[in-house]
Design a protein around this motif. Structure first.
Motif, short mmCIF file in Angstrom:
data_model
loop_
_atom_site.label_atom_id
_atom_site.label_comp_id
_atom_site.label_asym_id
_atom_site.label_seq_id
_atom_site.Cartn_x
_atom_site.Cartn_y
_atom_site.Cartn_z
N UNK A 336 0.88 -1.30 0.01
CA UNK A 336 0.12 -0.04 0.04
C UNK A 336 0.79 1.43 -0.15
N UNK A 337 0.48 2.03 -0.99
CA UNK A 337 1.36 3.68 -0.87
C UNK A 337 0.18 4.67 -0.72
N UNK A 338 0.47 5.57 0.16
CA UNK A 338 -0.40 6.71 0.64
C UNK A 338 0.46 8.11 0.59
N UNK A 339 -0.24 9.07 0.24
CA UNK A 339 0.36 10.03 0.36
C UNK A 339 -0.28 11.53 0.19
N UNK A 340 0.23 12.51 0.43
CA UNK A 340 -0.50 14.00 -0.05
C UNK A 340 0.76 14.84 -0.17
N UNK A 348 -3.03 3.94 -2.70
CA UNK A 348 -3.15 2.52 -3.99
C UNK A 348 -2.78 1.41 -2.98
N UNK A 349 -3.52 0.31 -3.09
CA UNK A 349 -3.02 -0.87 -2.13
C UNK A 349 -3.63 -1.95 -3.13
N UNK A 350 -2.51 -3.16 -3.27
CA UNK A 350 -2.90 -4.40 -3.84
C UNK A 350 -2.50 -5.43 -3.00
N UNK A 351 -3.39 -6.52 -2.87
CA UNK A 351 -3.26 -7.68 -2.24
C UNK A 351 -3.80 -8.98 -2.99
N UNK A 352 -2.78 -10.02 -2.71
CA UNK A 352 -3.35 -11.36 -3.08
C UNK A 352 -4.01 -12.05 -2.02
N UNK A 376 -6.58 -11.73 -7.05
CA UNK A 376 -6.01 -10.36 -7.00
C UNK A 376 -6.76 -9.15 -6.70
N UNK A 377 -6.63 -8.44 -6.07
CA UNK A 377 -7.44 -7.17 -5.42
C UNK A 377 -6.48 -5.84 -5.47
N UNK A 378 -7.14 -4.94 -6.06
CA UNK A 378 -6.46 -3.37 -6.17
C UNK A 378 -7.47 -2.40 -5.99
N UNK A 397 -11.41 0.21 -8.17
CA UNK A 397 -11.26 -0.98 -7.56
C UNK A 397 -11.25 -2.19 -8.64
N UNK A 398 -10.66 -3.31 -8.38
CA UNK A 398 -10.40 -4.24 -9.44
C UNK A 398 -10.18 -5.69 -8.53
N UNK A 399 -10.90 -6.59 -8.88
CA UNK A 399 -10.64 -8.01 -8.57
C UNK A 399 -10.67 -9.11 -9.58
N UNK A 400 -10.11 -9.96 -9.50
CA UNK A 400 -9.85 -11.06 -10.68
C UNK A 400 -9.51 -12.26 -9.95
#
Length: 754
Positions: A336-340, A348-352, A376-378, A397-400
């Motif tokens: 996960x990346x977060x910022x201002x 942004x985060x991604x996880x299996x 896979x999740x985003x 969001x995206x899941x596959x």
């Protein structure tokens, strides 16, 4: 209400005039011990906390509260001196993190960008037990899921209490700029006595519903740097899980679990943070709060508690709940990346995940499904503040997983025309490919909706609110297509068009008396499906009174015309495919703290309610009650009960309750031994069910889940847990409670600062 003398008021005014513009810099730390005995504290001008902001926004507090603040380039140090004429009435106990509401509390809200969009909140009670959260002024959401590494020590004195804090800059995002910076801040005291007062360093106006927007700017922090760049938190989990068939009572089958994992947090800059996890343990150490699920057609919400997902979760906040990470049950890797950066905010985060869980929405009900396939999740979120009035956002969001895929693209805007007028609009589109076996995991309406190979749909949202002194009015419209799905989020409704209008107003006495607020609220809403068929229309209203012993009472009514269950489950039509029912009822709510160490509340609903088991109107009684008692600073008791009863023609159809009991001994704010017991009991009068409705149901089902847990938490990532849990149940076949699962577990993690 007593007021400060003119001399005291002038003194506070001069202190604020001297301190409000700048935060002092001194290159020396202090020992956080709650004593204030370092010479540096005597050199800092105190800031007064004396404006009453709740229950009303009028008046000056009759207790003296000050805070001294300075920074050394790495930490922000705060020394709160909360005087009290009756120290014996101070409410405080050693408590689990984020569980201090109801106690005496002091703290600070910090907007490190000074743009009045997001505020970190750091609070502590007189014994140093902590609460931290993030408030999003754009969406109105406030999340206590975020946990930061910071210190607080409190001490009760003969004059009141003191709290000393040290907040490291590396746990917050802020602009990476040279020279002085401007951060917006508010210093707060919560003083619960006969009336629960919120006291502030800022003269907050209730005519402006954005309180973060009213926080003043403080100049300083020229040397502020995120010195700790990397946190490594290795963890070890060991456990033994045993289960058996509860009917045969055969031998216990066991499985040993021993796993190592690693969490990484890297402050790439003062603006951007990267989190990663390898082979994580995503188990729930502590049991979820018990919820009664009988006579419910939509999925229940459970809060996220797992550290990787709660870290900077507010960066994914949007008008809809498009990201609900409890849908990810067993991730194997995540980042996960977060910022201002300036006026730009992103996440942004991604996880299996080793499984694929989702909620299939509908207009009369929803259902959850878990597929035994890896996914896979985003999720990605971006927002930009164009100016003080307009903030734009976009999200996807995206899941596959194998032959399944769900994609959502959304955009939103928040427009603050004036301090009193706020508009939020949002649009989203989804596209879903369903595996042909998905309906096998579902039932009812959800199974029918998931039978299509492909689903694509849109969703709209509009909310306008006008606030004024002591009140507000609003209008909202939501339009969700029949094929819209946000599978990574928590959106339980589709094929849904709902319009809502409502408002409320509060009266406050001009001088101190036995009551502190008189509140009125009403709204009216109407809901159709996309075919224009009426699903529900409702009118409700409440009147509330806040009074002595920190008490609140509320009386209300509702009148609801709603559709019942479908006659033909193979058809998604509502008109001509369901009966209509006129639900009417009364509600009552009361909460009170008769003693400084006790809290009681009860909510009662009584009326004509829809019996979803039999698709008919019945006499409904619903009661939710709660009690909290702190016997000492260390020993605490908490019990919560939900109860539902349905009667038809004076015959008992349903009698269900769930009771959550927790007894905790807090050795300190960091260490505790807790016994939890959740008892649920459901009894159904099958002889009084409608014809054909009792098939497959038990007359009585009872369950007991218990857990004994020792926890030691130095900070959110340096923890030690040792626990044992067991579950047992009985029903018409079993004459007594029989254990069918038991687990012993140990978890240890340690945060290394590099």
């Amino acid at each position: 209400m007593k007021l400060y003398s003119t001399v005291a008021l002038l003194g506070f005014a001069s202190l604020n005039a001297a301190a409000n513009d700048n935060i002092a810099y001194h290159g020396q730390p202090v020992e956080v011990d709650g004593d204030f005995d370092e010479a540096i504290w005597q050199q800092i001008q105190p800031i007064s906390i004396h404006h009453i902001t709740r229950p009303s926004d009028q008046g000056i507090a009759d207790v003296e509260t000050t805070v001294r603040v300075y920074e050394d380039g790495e930490y922000l140090y705060l020394a709160f001196d909360a005087r009290d004429p009756h120290p014996d009435q101070i409410r405080a106990a050693y408590r689990k993190r984020d569980n201090i509401w109801g106690d005496d509390i002091v703290g600070v809200k910090i907007d490190t960008y000074g743009n009045h969009q997001l505020a970190y909140q750091f609070f502590a009670n007189p014994l140093g037990s902590q609460l931290d959260s993030v408030e999003n002024a754009v969406t109105g959401n406030e999340s206590s899921a975020w946990d930061g590494h910071w210190q607080a020590v409190g001490k009760i004195t003969e004059q009141g209490y003191r709290v000393e804090m040290a907040i490291p800059f590396y746990i917050m995002n802020f602009p990476n700029s040279e020279g002085p910076k401007q951060w917006a801040m508010e210093f707060v005291r919560f003083w619960p006595r006969d009336v629960d007062r919120r006291i502030s360093s800022v003269d907050i106006s209730h005519a402006n519903e954005c309180w973060v927007c009213q926080m003043p700017l403080y100049t300083g922090f020229a040397n502020a740097r995120s010195t700790q760049k990397l946190i490594l938190a290795p963890a070890m989990v060991a456990g033994r899980d045993e289960s058996r068939d509860r009917y045969s009572q055969g031998d216990w089958q066991h499985e040993n679990q021993n796993e190592a994992s690693l969490d990484v947090k890297w402050a790439i800059s003062e603006d951007i943070t990267l989190n990663a996890t390898l082979n994580p343990d995503f188990s729930q150490v502590e049991a979820d709060a018990a919820q009664l699920s009988v006579n419910e057609s939509f999925s229940l919400f459970f809060e996220e508690k797992r550290p990787f997902f709660t870290e900077n979760a507010d960066y994914f906040s949007a008008p809809w709940d498009l990201v609900h990470t409890r849908n990810l049950a067993a991730p194997s890797v995540g980042a996960k990346a977060t910022g201002r950066v300036g006026e730009h905010t992103f996440g942004l985060f991604m996880a299996d995940d080793d499984t694929t869980s989702m909620i299939i929405p509908g207009n009369l009900g929803s259902a959850a499904a878990t597929l035994d396939i890896k996914s896979k999740n985003l999720a990605a979120r971006y927002s930009q503040r164009l100016n003080k009035q307009v903030t734009l956002g976009a999200m996807t969001t995206w899941r596959s997983a194998d032959d399944y895929q769900n994609t959502v693209a959304a955009t939103d805007a928040n427009i603050r025309f004036t301090d009193q007028d706020n508009l939020t609009v949002a649009f989203a589109r989804s596209d879903t490919d369903n595996p042909d076996y998905l309906p096998d995991y579902l039932w009812g309406e959800a199974a029918e909706r998931a039978s299509a190979a492909n689903q694509a749909g849109n969703a709209w949202y509009l909310h306008y609110e006008h606030s004024f002194q002591n009140g507000s009015v609003f209008v909202r419209h939501e339009d969700i297509d029949e094929d819209f799905r946000a599978d990574l989020g928590f959106m339980t409704k589709s094929d849904w068009q709902r319009s809502l209008v409502g408002g409320g107003y509060s009266f406050y006495p001009e001088q101190e008396t036995w009551w502190s607020a008189l509140n009125f609220y009403t709204d009216w809403d109407i809901t159709h499906n996309q075919a224009g068929e009426l699903i529900e229309k409702e009118w409700e209203g409440t009147v509330g009174l806040d009074s002595l012993w920190d008490s609140a009472f509320e009386f209300g009514f509702y009148a609801r015309d709603r559709a019942g269950l479908r006659f033909n489950g193979q058809s998604l039509a509502v008109g001509g495919n369901s009966d209509r029912f006129e639900e009417k009822g009364l509600i009552f709510f009361a909460e009170v703290s008769p003693l400084s160490n006790a809290y009681l509340s009860v909510f009662v609903e009584k009326g004509d309610g829809l019996d979803l088991y039999n698709n008919r109107l019945s006499d409904l009684l619903y009661v939710e009650s709660e009690a909290k008692v702190a016997f000492t600073h260390n020993l605490q008791f908490h019990v919560r009960n939900e109860y539902t009863r349905l009667d038809f023609q004076s015959n008992r159809v349903l009698d269900a309750s769930i009771t959550d009991v927790r007894l905790t001994y807090q050795f300190s704010s960091h260490s505790a031994l807790r016994l939890s017991m959740i008892f649920d009991d459901t009894e159904q009068g099958l002889a009084h069910f409608a014809a054909g409705r009792a098939d497959g149901l038990y007359r009585q089902e009872t369950g007991l889940a218990s857990q004994l847990l020792y926890s030691y938490e130095v900070n959110p990532q340096t923890v030690f847990y040792l626990g044992y849990s067991e579950s047992a149940s009985k029903n018409d076949v079993l004459n007594s409670l029989r254990a069918d699962r038991r687990t012993a577990f140990l978890k240890f993690s340690y945060a290394w600062f590099v």
